[in-house]
Structure formats: structure tokens, C-alpha cells
Scaffold this motif. Structure first.
Motif, PDB file in Angstrom:
ATOM      1  N   LEU A  44      86.762  67.814  62.724  1.00 15.55           N
ATOM      2  CA  LEU A  44      85.530  68.877  62.915  1.00 15.55           C
ATOM      3  C   LEU A  44      85.495  69.939  62.056  1.00 15.55           C
ATOM      4  CD1 LEU A  44      85.329  68.819  66.895  1.00 15.55           C
ATOM      5  CD2 LEU A  44      84.061  67.341  65.463  1.00 15.55           C
ATOM      6  N   GLU A  45      86.598  70.523  61.743  1.00 15.24           N
ATOM      7  CA  GLU A  45      86.552  71.564  60.778  1.00 15.24           C
ATOM      8  C   GLU A  45      86.285  71.059  59.213  1.00 15.24           C
ATOM      9  OE1 GLU A  45      87.302  74.323  61.262  1.00 15.24           O
ATOM     10  OE2 GLU A  45      88.531  74.370  63.003  1.00 15.24           O
ATOM     11  N   ALA A  46      86.479  69.689  58.977  1.00 13.19           N
ATOM     12  CA  ALA A  46      86.112  69.165  57.655  1.00 13.19           C
ATOM     13  C   ALA A  46      84.687  68.796  57.539  1.00 13.19           C
ATOM     14  CB  ALA A  46      86.813  67.956  57.522  1.00 13.19           C
ATOM     15  N   GLN A  55      72.249  66.902  62.697  1.00 15.36           N
ATOM     16  CA  GLN A  55      71.171  67.359  63.865  1.00 15.36           C
ATOM     17  C   GLN A  55      70.253  66.154  63.877  1.00 15.36           C
ATOM     18  OE1 GLN A  55      69.971  71.352  62.487  1.00 15.36           O
ATOM     19  NE2 GLN A  55      71.101  72.150  64.142  1.00 15.36           N
ATOM     20  N   ARG A  56      69.966  65.553  62.563  1.00 14.24           N
ATOM     21  CA  ARG A  56      68.834  64.618  62.473  1.00 14.24           C
ATOM     22  C   ARG A  56      69.134  63.441  63.317  1.00 14.24           C
ATOM     23  NH1 ARG A  56      69.289  66.250  56.717  1.00 14.24           N
ATOM     24  NH2 ARG A  56      70.727  64.467  56.397  1.00 14.24           N
ATOM     25  N   VAL A  57      70.422  63.051  63.677  1.00 16.91           N
ATOM     26  CA  VAL A  57      70.538  62.197  64.710  1.00 16.91           C
ATOM     27  C   VAL A  57      70.557  62.517  66.268  1.00 16.91           C
ATOM     28  CG1 VAL A  57      71.538  60.494  62.938  1.00 16.91           C
ATOM     29  CG2 VAL A  57      72.887  61.831  64.651  1.00 16.91           C
ATOM     30  N   LEU A  58      70.380  63.629  66.594  1.00 17.23           N
ATOM     31  CA  LEU A  58      70.399  64.257  68.016  1.00 17.23           C
ATOM     32  C   LEU A  58      68.968  63.889  68.608  1.00 17.23           C
ATOM     33  CD1 LEU A  58      73.078  67.003  67.863  1.00 17.23           C
ATOM     34  CD2 LEU A  58      73.504  64.662  67.982  1.00 17.23           C
ATOM     35  N   ALA A  60      66.186  65.536  71.527  1.00 10.75           N
ATOM     36  CA  ALA A  60      65.809  66.810  71.842  1.00 10.75           C
ATOM     37  C   ALA A  60      66.691  67.481  72.812  1.00 10.75           C
ATOM     38  CB  ALA A  60      64.492  66.774  72.231  1.00 10.75           C
ATOM     39  N   ASP A  61      67.187  66.822  73.817  1.00 11.41           N
ATOM     40  CA  ASP A  61      67.941  67.720  74.913  1.00 11.41           C
ATOM     41  C   ASP A  61      69.287  67.996  74.269  1.00 11.41           C
ATOM     42  OD1 ASP A  61      68.596  64.558  75.234  1.00 11.41           O
ATOM     43  OD2 ASP A  61      70.008  65.369  76.543  1.00 11.41           O
ATOM     44  N   GLU A  62      69.798  67.228  73.285  1.00 12.58           N
ATOM     45  CA  GLU A  62      71.136  67.513  72.783  1.00 12.58           C
ATOM     46  C   GLU A  62      71.047  68.774  71.844  1.00 12.58           C
ATOM     47  OE1 GLU A  62      73.356  63.113  72.468  1.00 12.58           O
ATOM     48  OE2 GLU A  62      71.654  63.723  71.098  1.00 12.58           O
ATOM     49  N   LEU A  63      69.826  68.702  71.203  1.00 15.02           N
ATOM     50  CA  LEU A  63      69.613  70.063  70.470  1.00 15.02           C
ATOM     51  C   LEU A  63      69.445  71.410  71.229  1.00 15.02           C
ATOM     52  CD1 LEU A  63      67.015  68.260  67.583  1.00 15.02           C
ATOM     53  CD2 LEU A  63      69.484  69.026  67.332  1.00 15.02           C
ATOM     54  N   ALA A  64      68.765  71.054  72.357  1.00 15.43           N
ATOM     55  CA  ALA A  64      68.771  72.183  73.236  1.00 15.43           C
ATOM     56  C   ALA A  64      70.040  72.670  73.667  1.00 15.43           C
ATOM     57  CB  ALA A  64      67.650  71.624  74.552  1.00 15.43           C
ATOM     58  N   ARG A  65      70.908  71.710  74.097  1.00 18.90           N
ATOM     59  CA  ARG A  65      72.135  72.060  74.401  1.00 18.90           C
ATOM     60  C   ARG A  65      73.141  72.795  73.258  1.00 18.90           C
ATOM     61  NH1 ARG A  65      75.292  66.836  76.709  1.00 18.90           N
ATOM     62  NH2 ARG A  65      76.910  68.485  77.002  1.00 18.90           N
ATOM     63  N   TYR A  69      74.793  77.423  72.610  1.00 20.03           N
ATOM     64  CA  TYR A  69      76.247  78.059  71.861  1.00 20.03           C
ATOM     65  C   TYR A  69      75.949  79.329  71.483  1.00 20.03           C
ATOM     66  CZ  TYR A  69      78.769  73.556  73.318  1.00 20.03           C
ATOM     67  OH  TYR A  69      79.062  72.580  73.811  1.00 20.03           O
ATOM     68  N   HIS A  70      76.920  80.152  71.757  1.00 22.30           N
ATOM     69  CA  HIS A  70      76.854  81.580  71.221  1.00 22.30           C
ATOM     70  C   HIS A  70      77.428  81.498  69.806  1.00 22.30           C
ATOM     71  CE1 HIS A  70      76.447  86.084  71.227  1.00 22.30           C
ATOM     72  NE2 HIS A  70      77.801  85.981  70.971  1.00 22.30           N
ATOM     73  N   PHE A  71      78.435  81.124  69.506  1.00 24.94           N
ATOM     74  CA  PHE A  71      79.085  81.167  68.291  1.00 24.94           C
ATOM     75  C   PHE A  71      78.958  79.658  67.325  1.00 24.94           C
ATOM     76  CE2 PHE A  71      81.813  83.599  71.176  1.00 24.94           C
ATOM     77  CZ  PHE A  71      82.045  84.677  70.456  1.00 24.94           C
ATOM     78  N   ALA A  72      78.478  79.850  66.119  1.00 24.56           N
ATOM     79  CA  ALA A  72      78.095  78.894  65.183  1.00 24.56           C
ATOM     80  C   ALA A  72      79.353  77.740  65.031  1.00 24.56           C
ATOM     81  CB  ALA A  72      77.872  79.535  63.783  1.00 24.56           C
ATOM     82  N   ARG A  73      80.372  78.290  65.139  1.00 27.84           N
ATOM     83  CA  ARG A  73      81.292  77.307  65.049  1.00 27.84           C
ATOM     84  C   ARG A  73      81.359  76.322  66.090  1.00 27.84           C
ATOM     85  NH1 ARG A  73      87.459  79.180  65.006  1.00 27.84           N
ATOM     86  NH2 ARG A  73      86.999  79.763  67.092  1.00 27.84           N
ATOM     87  N   ASP A  74      81.388  76.897  67.420  1.00 28.57           N
ATOM     88  CA  ASP A  74      81.242  76.133  68.595  1.00 28.57           C
ATOM     89  C   ASP A  74      79.957  75.109  68.431  1.00 28.57           C
ATOM     90  OD1 ASP A  74      83.496  77.228  69.378  1.00 28.57           O
ATOM     91  OD2 ASP A  74      82.757  78.680  70.828  1.00 28.57           O
ATOM     92  N   ARG A  75      78.952  75.537  67.952  1.00 34.10           N
ATOM     93  CA  ARG A  75      77.545  74.604  68.057  1.00 34.10           C
ATOM     94  C   ARG A  75      77.623  73.697  67.103  1.00 34.10           C
ATOM     95  NH1 ARG A  75      74.561  78.153  65.756  1.00 34.10           N
ATOM     96  NH2 ARG A  75      74.604  77.328  63.621  1.00 34.10           N
ATOM     97  N   GLN A  76      78.602  73.713  65.964  1.00 29.44           N
ATOM     98  CA  GLN A  76      78.721  72.912  64.768  1.00 29.44           C
ATOM     99  C   GLN A  76      79.418  71.847  65.268  1.00 29.44           C
ATOM    100  OE1 GLN A  76      80.046  75.303  61.550  1.00 29.44           O
ATOM    101  NE2 GLN A  76      77.852  76.074  61.020  1.00 29.44           N
ATOM    102  N   ARG A  77      80.632  72.240  66.029  1.00 35.23           N
ATOM    103  CA  ARG A  77      81.452  71.153  66.569  1.00 35.23           C
ATOM    104  C   ARG A  77      80.721  70.362  67.590  1.00 35.23           C
ATOM    105  NH1 ARG A  77      86.822  75.157  67.131  1.00 35.23           N
ATOM    106  NH2 ARG A  77      87.562  74.993  65.105  1.00 35.23           N
ATOM    107  N   PHE A  78      80.171  70.851  68.459  1.00 33.57           N
ATOM    108  CA  PHE A  78      79.348  70.161  69.598  1.00 33.57           C
ATOM    109  C   PHE A  78      78.255  69.119  68.798  1.00 33.57           C
ATOM    110  CE2 PHE A  78      75.330  69.508  71.620  1.00 33.57           C
ATOM    111  CZ  PHE A  78      75.898  68.963  72.911  1.00 33.57           C
ATOM    112  N   VAL A  79      77.537  69.872  67.705  1.00 31.31           N
ATOM    113  CA  VAL A  79      76.777  68.547  67.070  1.00 31.31           C
ATOM    114  C   VAL A  79      77.349  67.583  66.166  1.00 31.31           C
ATOM    115  CG1 VAL A  79      75.057  68.756  64.989  1.00 31.31           C
ATOM    116  CG2 VAL A  79      74.834  70.561  66.662  1.00 31.31           C
ATOM    117  N   ALA A  80      78.366  68.312  65.668  1.00 29.96           N
ATOM    118  CA  ALA A  80      79.025  66.775  64.994  1.00 29.96           C
ATOM    119  C   ALA A  80      79.708  65.690  65.670  1.00 29.96           C
ATOM    120  CB  ALA A  80      80.295  67.585  63.950  1.00 29.96           C
ATOM    121  N   THR A  81      80.256  66.210  66.948  1.00 28.96           N
ATOM    122  CA  THR A  81      80.877  65.317  67.848  1.00 28.96           C
ATOM    123  C   THR A  81      79.795  64.256  68.623  1.00 28.96           C
ATOM    124  OG1 THR A  81      82.463  66.841  68.473  1.00 28.96           O
ATOM    125  CG2 THR A  81      82.214  65.097  70.125  1.00 28.96           C
TER     126      THR A  81
END
Length: 266
Positions: A44-46, A55-58, A60-65, A69-81
Motif C-alpha cells: 500500500l505504501e507503493a 477511486q474510479r472503480v469504487l 458511492a458508499d465506498e467513497l463515502a466511507r 478517514y481523518h488522515f490522508a494516508r489511512d484514506r489512501q490505504r483504504f481506497v487502494a485496498t
């Protein structure tokens, strides 16, 4: 000899493909074998910073979730996963990642939605730190858990709260320098089992025992009150990479593991 070499080369290519370390990875569409459990690893770091792409494959409810996230790093990891989960599932189903929907049990275990549930594909996801592991199978329940090993938790207090008496005894018997790894082996094995059963924390953690031994391939030692339940699952340590410990639990014994494993890398 030629066929053996081909088999080794094919396995090596698969292990490389299943270890995603670059946003420009390629996944070839292929059916999920009935007798295998496939374990993917995602750095996920990479790939996390390529957030707009994922984000393009998520939905609406996944984007809302993700937005919560308060921190950008946590949001990015969730989105990528979530995006990688969709991409991999879509490759097994020969469909568009955007077309997938998910259903959730009362304990929030995800499964494929009504359109694709007939495929029999099951999956489970775990992430910790900068790493995600994704397990996939067909017509058998799976649970995966990964943890980044830390040296700061109050082992004894957490063990008293969450581990069975037998697990606490195993941990107490170890030398101090071995206790942290053993603690996380216990934690990931217990998590993988409750995720596989789908019971979540409604299953009391004291009602089953796991082994704390490194590399154990049959780590579910006992289940209570039904002692025969332990024989219906296979719980084992799986590779996660340096600094991480992971466990996989699968219903039944008649399957083989196909993993990203770094031991197959060139």
C-alpha cells in the motif's frame, strides 16, 4: 524435465503477479480454481498515493466511507485496498470491477452481492501498516489477518483480556525476546479464525485455543464447547514479509495454498 521447469516458471510468474508493488500492474482474467486458496499481497505504501486512479472503480458508499478517514494516508490505504479487491475479483469473474456489489453479514463480513453470489467465490481482506493481504477461494469460508509487529503493546494485559488460559500459558513460558512475535502470531490466528467463521467478536475468544509456534500449519488446537469444530478448519501461518505476521483460516482440509510468497521470487 521440461514440464517440471514449465511448472516452476509458471508458479514463479504467478507469485510475482500476486505481489502487487506497482500501480501499473496487470491482472489476467482467469477462473478461480476450486481446490485452491489464493493469497495476494499489496504494498500500500507503493500504490496508495495513486488515489484518484483507485477511486474510479469504487462505489458511492465506498467513497463515502473513505471520506470519513481523518488522515490522508489511512484514506489512501483504504481506497487502494478496496480497488484492488474489486480488480482481483473482476479478473476471476471476467467482469468490470465497477459492476461488483457487496453484501454484508450482521457481523460485517463482506461477500459478493446478488448478481455474482452464484459464482461461489469467497474472499477476505486484512491490512496493517503499509501492507494488505487478500485471500480468495471457491465455496469455502476464508479468514485472513495480518499485523505489523510492534514492540510497544502491554502484552500481559492484552493477553489476559483476549487470550485463552492455554494461550496465556504458552506466552508466559517463552523467553522475553520471543514474546512479541508469539503475541502477534496468537493475535492473527485468533482473528483469522473468527473472521473465517463470520462470527466476529460474538464468538468469545476464550472458547478456542491456537498454537503460538512459528510456522505452524495446523494451529487451531481446540474449540469449545464443540471439540469437533477444530477439525473442520485449517488455520496456519502465511508469509507476509519482513516486519509483519499473518494467519489464514480456511474451512475444510481439501485445498492447497497458492501464495505470492517471497520465497518463490527470483
Amino acid at each position: 524435465m521440461g514440464s517440471e521447469k514449465c511448472g516452476r516458471d509458471c508458479a514463479r510468474r504467478m507469485s510475482q503477479t500476486m505481489n502487487i508493488t506497482d500501480s501499473d500492474f496487470m491482472i489476467e482474467a482467469s477462473p478461480l480454481p476450486d481446490d485452491e486458496v489464493l493469497l495476494w499481497r499489496v504494498d500500500l505504501e507503493a500504490i496508495g498515493a495513486d488515489e484518484a486512479r483507485w477511486q474510479r472503480v469504487l462505489s458511492a458508499d465506498e467513497l463515502a466511507r473513505a471520506s470519513r478517514y481523518h488522515f490522508a494516508r489511512d484514506r489512501q490505504r483504504f481506497v487502494a485496498t478496496r480497488a484492488l479487491l474489486r480488480r482481483i475479483l473482476a479478473s476471476y469473474l471476467a467482469t468490470d470491477p465497477n459492476s461488483l456489489s457487496f453484501s454484508y453479514s450482521k457481523e460485517e463480513k463482506p461477500s459478493l452481492g446478488p448478481v455474482h453470489v452464484g459464482s461461489g467465490i469467497t474472499f477476505n481482506v486484512s491490512h496493517s501498516g503499509g501492507l494488505a493481504l487478500l485471500a480468495f477461494s471457491c465455496r469455502r469460508e476464508v479468514g485472513i489477518d495480518v499485523e505489523q509487529v510492534r514492540r510497544d503493546p502491554d502484552l500481559e494485559a492484552i493477553a489476559r483480556r483476549f487470550f485463552s488460559a492455554g494461550e496465556q500459558s504458552q506466552l508466559a513460558a517463552l523467553p522475553t525476546e520471543e514474546k512479541f512475535d508469539a503475541f502477534f502470531r496468537c493475535w492473527t490466528r485468533k482473528e483469522a479464525y473468527i473472521k473465517a467463521t463470520g462470527d466476529g467478536l460474538s464468538l468469545p475468544l476464550s472458547q478456542f485455543d491456537v498454537s503460538l509456534a512459528a510456522g505452524d500449519k495446523n494451529a487451531l488446537l481446540a474449540t469449545r464447547p464443540d471439540g469437533s469444530e477444530a477439525g473442520r478448519w485449517l488455520l496456519q501461518e502465511v508469509p507476509a514479509g519482513s516486519g509483519y505476521i499473518a494467519a489464514l483460516c480456511v474451512r475444510g482440509q481439501d485445498w492447497k495454498l497458492n501464495t505470492w510468497s517471497e520465497t518463490c521470487a527470483p
